[in-house]
Structures are given as structure tokens and as C-alpha cells.
Write an enzyme that holds these catalytic residues in place. Structure first.
Site: not given
Length: 366
Positions: A121, A126, A129, A132, A225
Site C-alpha cells: 500500500r 496506487q 491497487d 482499493s 491497517y
């Protein structure tokens, strides 16, 4: 030699997404890549064969034998792996955790496979991802399901029959899915709160116009997380949450960590303390659920409260979900392309950490 990238019509029950959209097919063509799809691969997502300009179509066995890289949404069957030539690559959501048999099958056929769920992450990752992008779809759809199933209106209404008070909605978990659920509840006019054990999410929740629910417990962790709570912290959290739930109409839970069972946040006793007609939509149902009473794929009634455990929510909005997913795949495949060839650079963290197997050797112990 021209690289051939292929995608099949997804075979999992209820799956309507496709790994290569017309937009991404055009981008691959622009890179000199040949795109070969199974007939009807994008039809369920809203992309008929005619939407794919300059793209070839074939039946599955014929196309798999020509594939240099197979792009998929969900893991193909072992039979599909067996039809790929040795050395071919597989890129997609391969559900690597607890998938020892799948990893063995990949190795048996000497395939190189990349599970996009394993991407770190990081800012650089991104654009690739998939967790997501698909979580955003899931969070949006979860709140629509909640609004449909709730016995009350979400917004405040002023009518000739009197004023209707807005529903009180609580979203537990402020990751991508949770934030999208909060934003959707706000758009629907509900009185919205968000809760997360990570205190840094307060600003994100409040930026969406929702209220941050502070239960006095912090579990800031690493890698984006939450850390696991101690027994004392969990008890304090649960008591404060149980007290608050008594006034809530709708709860949407979104707390999940890939590869682990979903944390149990809502106990049966908490559910029994909620008002009759209240609703829980458990977005973590695929991991066992955040509520003790959740049954994946089912609706449960307990003490006057309905608990829904929907599965594979992104497949319910397949066009936009596919567009985002296919862009993620394309951005990852770009990492593998070098001078017109597929050459994975295992010194690149994004490539190395997503690799399940390479040339028959396992690279992940899940």
C-alpha cells in the site's frame, strides 16, 4: 515478436466484470501489444465485442495456447492453467492466501503469476491497487443495499403528513470501502457517523461531512491497517459501541484485512440491544463477517434486526468496476513490459511482492 495479452469471459458464479475493457485494449494496442479476447468476454459488463476496436476474438482453447499473458478478474480454473503454454504469465486477483493448491498448479505448468492483492500500500502502487478500486465500488453498493433494505427513509422529509426524521447510519471501518459508504450515505441524506480504531481517520471522516464516533480506543498500526487490540481495549471498545448502537438505524461494517478472518466487532448481545427494525450490512462477509451472526450471502433476522452478508459487491456495478480494474491491470502490466517484451524486474518491489510463482518455483507461502 508481438506480445499477446488475452482475457476470458469470467466463469465464477455471478461475476460480471472483465479484465480488459475497450479503453485498455486501445492502450495495449498503442504499446504494440496484440489483444485477444474470448467471444463475449465483456458483454456482461456492458462491453459487447463490437466495442473493442482492432481486437481479435477466439474460443478459449485456441486463444489460451497463444497467450503470453492472461489477465483475469478472479482466479481461473486449473484447467485454464493447463491450456497456457509454459512460461506464460497470469495477472489478476488470484486470492493467494490459503491457496496452496493453486500455487502448486501454477508451478506444475511453469507459469509466472502475479496476485495484485499483494501489492504494497504505497503511493507508487496506487494506480495498480485493485483492492482499493474494487473496495470503492463495494462501499458504494453496500450503502445502496442498506438504503433499499432499511424500513425507514434515509433523508429527512417534510410532508403534509408531518416531518420524517432522517435515519441514523453508522459506518464501521474508514478504509476505502468505509469512506465511500460514508460519502454515499451523506448523499442519500442520512445522519451519518463513521468509526475506526485508527485515530488518523477522523479527518477523512469529517471531511465527508460525517461525525467521527470516538469510543476512546486507538489501534493505529502499520501499512495502512489497524493493529490487533488487546483484550482490555477490545472490552472497552465493545461496551462503548454497544451503548451507542442502541440509537442507530443502520450499521455498515467494512473492517477486513486480506488473508485473515474478518475481526468480530458486533456480538450477538450488541445486536440484541439494537432497536427493532435496525439493519446491519456486513461488507466483510466473505471473510466471515464483522458480526457474529452474519451468514455470507444470506439475510439473517435476529431479535428484530436484519443482518445482510452480501458477496462480491463489485460485480453488481460491472461497467465502472471493470473500467477501474482494467486500468489497474494495465498499469501493472506496464511494469512488466520492456522493449516490446515481457521482462519482470524482480528488483522492483511491486513486481517481487506480487509474484506467486515464477518459472515453476513458488514465490509466496500463503
Amino acid at each position: 515478436m508481438t506480445i499477446t495479452v488475452v482475457a476470458l469471459r469470467e466463469s465464477a458464479a455471478g461475476e460480471r466484470r472483465v479484465a480488459i475493457t475497450p479503453e485498455v485494449a486501445r492502450k495495449l494496442h498503442g504499446k504494440g501489444v496484440r489483444v485477444l479476447l474470448e467471444h463475449g468476454a465483456g458483454e456482461a459488463a456492458g462491453f459487447p465485442d463490437a466495442a473493442y476496436a482492432d481486437t481479435e476474438f477466439a474460443d478459449a482453447p485456441q486463444m489460451l495456447a497463444q497467450a503470453d499473458l492472461l489477465a483475469c478478474v478472479l482466479p481461473p480454473t486449473d484447467a485454464v492453467f493447463g491450456q497456457l503454454r509454459e512460461g506464460a504469465m497470469v495477472v489478476g486477483q488470484l486470492r493467494p492466501h490459503g491457496a496452496a493448491a493453486r500455487i502448486v498448479a501454477l508451478g506444475k505448468h511453469r507459469l509466472t503469476a502475479f496476485a495484485l492483492e499483494l501489492l504494497p500500500r504505497t503511493t507508487r502502487a496506487q494506480a495498480m491497487d485493485v483492492l482499493s478500486s474494487q473496495a470503492a465500488v463495494a462501499g458504494y453498493r453496500a450503502m445502496l443495499i442498506a438504503a433499499e433494505a432499511c424500513p425507514k427513509f434515509f433523508p429527512m422529509l417534510t410532508t403534509a403528513a408531518g416531518t420524517i426524521r432522517p435515519s441514523r447510519v453508522l459506518v464501521i471501518g474508514a478504509g476505502v470501502a468505509g469512506l465511500q459508504a460514508i460519502a454515499t450515505a451523506r448523499r442519500l441524506g442520512a445522519q451519518t457517523e463513521g468509526y475506526d480504531v485508527r485515530p488518523e481517520t477522523r479527518e477523512q471522516i469529517e471531511s465527508l461531512g460525517a461525525k467521527f464516533l470516538d469510543l476512546g480506543v486507538s489501534a493505529a498500526g502499520s501499512g495502512g491497517y489497524a493493529r490487533e487490540l488487546s483484550a482490555e481495549e477490545r472490552a472497552a471498545q465493545q461496551q462503548a459501541l454497544a451503548d451507542h448502537l442502541k440509537a442507530v438505524d443502520v450499521v455498515v461494517t467494512t473492517a477486513a484485512v486480506p488473508g485473515r478472518p474478518a475481526p468480530k466487532i458486533l456480538t450477538a448481545a450488541m445486536v440484541e440491544g439494537m432497536k427493532p427494525g435496525a439493519l446491519i450490512v456486513d461488507l466483510a462477509a466473505e471473510g466471515g463477517g464483522n458480526c457474529e451472526l452474519t451468514r455470507p450471502g444470506e439475510r439473517v433476522e435476529h431479535a428484530g434486526v436484519a443482518i445482510l452478508g452480501p458477496l462480491n459487491l463489485p460485480a453488481g456495478a460491472p461497467l465502472h468496476a471493470s473500467e477501474m480494474y482494467a486500468r489497474n491491470v494495465y498499469n501493472f502490466v506496464e511494469l512488466l513490459l520492456r522493449d516490446g517484451e515481457l521482462v519482470p524486474d524482480f528488483d522492483d518491489e511491486l513486481v517481487a511482492r506480487t509474484c506467486l510463482s515464477h518459472g515453476g518455483e513458488p514465490h509466496f507461502q500463503g
